[in-house]
Scaffold this motif. Structure first.
Motif, PDB file in Angstrom:
ATOM      1  N   ALA A  50       0.152 -40.293  -3.446  1.00  0.00           N
ATOM      2  CA  ALA A  50      -1.158 -39.669  -3.631  1.00  0.00           C
ATOM      3  C   ALA A  50      -1.646 -39.124  -2.294  1.00  0.00           C
ATOM      4  O   ALA A  50      -1.449 -39.734  -1.244  1.00  0.00           O
ATOM      5  N   PRO A  51      -2.273 -37.957  -2.312  1.00  0.00           N
ATOM      6  CA  PRO A  51      -2.777 -37.406  -1.049  1.00  0.00           C
ATOM      7  C   PRO A  51      -3.902 -38.275  -0.510  1.00  0.00           C
ATOM      8  O   PRO A  51      -4.692 -38.841  -1.260  1.00  0.00           O
ATOM      9  N   GLN A  52      -3.966 -38.364   0.798  1.00  0.00           N
ATOM     10  CA  GLN A  52      -5.002 -39.169   1.425  1.00  0.00           C
ATOM     11  C   GLN A  52      -6.314 -38.388   1.409  1.00  0.00           C
ATOM     12  O   GLN A  52      -6.333 -37.171   1.577  1.00  0.00           O
TER      13      GLN A  52
END
Length: 73
Positions: A50-52
């Motif tokens: 998941a993107p930060q």
């Protein structure tokens, strides 16, 4: 492909590997293919991290670095 190519390849393979090794090789290839299919079936969707989340800078300017003394802005 011409008509004589496939029988020629079969004869060549029989001469190179012999009639005893061919069933062993076919069985090994079948087992490897079965394992490969079972592994790829389980990994149908790649796991993507998941993107930060990036926090926007606060309005009071706390996130902006302050210049050191003697530096121009």
């Amino acid at each position: 492909m011409s008509d004589w190519l496939i029988p020629a390849l079969v004869i060549l393979v029989l001469l190179l590997f012999g009639s005893r090794r061919l069933p062993e090789m076919a069985r090994s290839f079948g087992q490897s293919l079965k394992i490969f299919r079972s592994e790829t079936k389980g990994a149908s969707a790649p796991e993507i991290p998941a993107p930060q989340q990036v926090q926007p800078p606060s309005p009071d300017g706390a996130a902006t670095p302050k210049p050191e003394p003697g530096q121009l802005r």
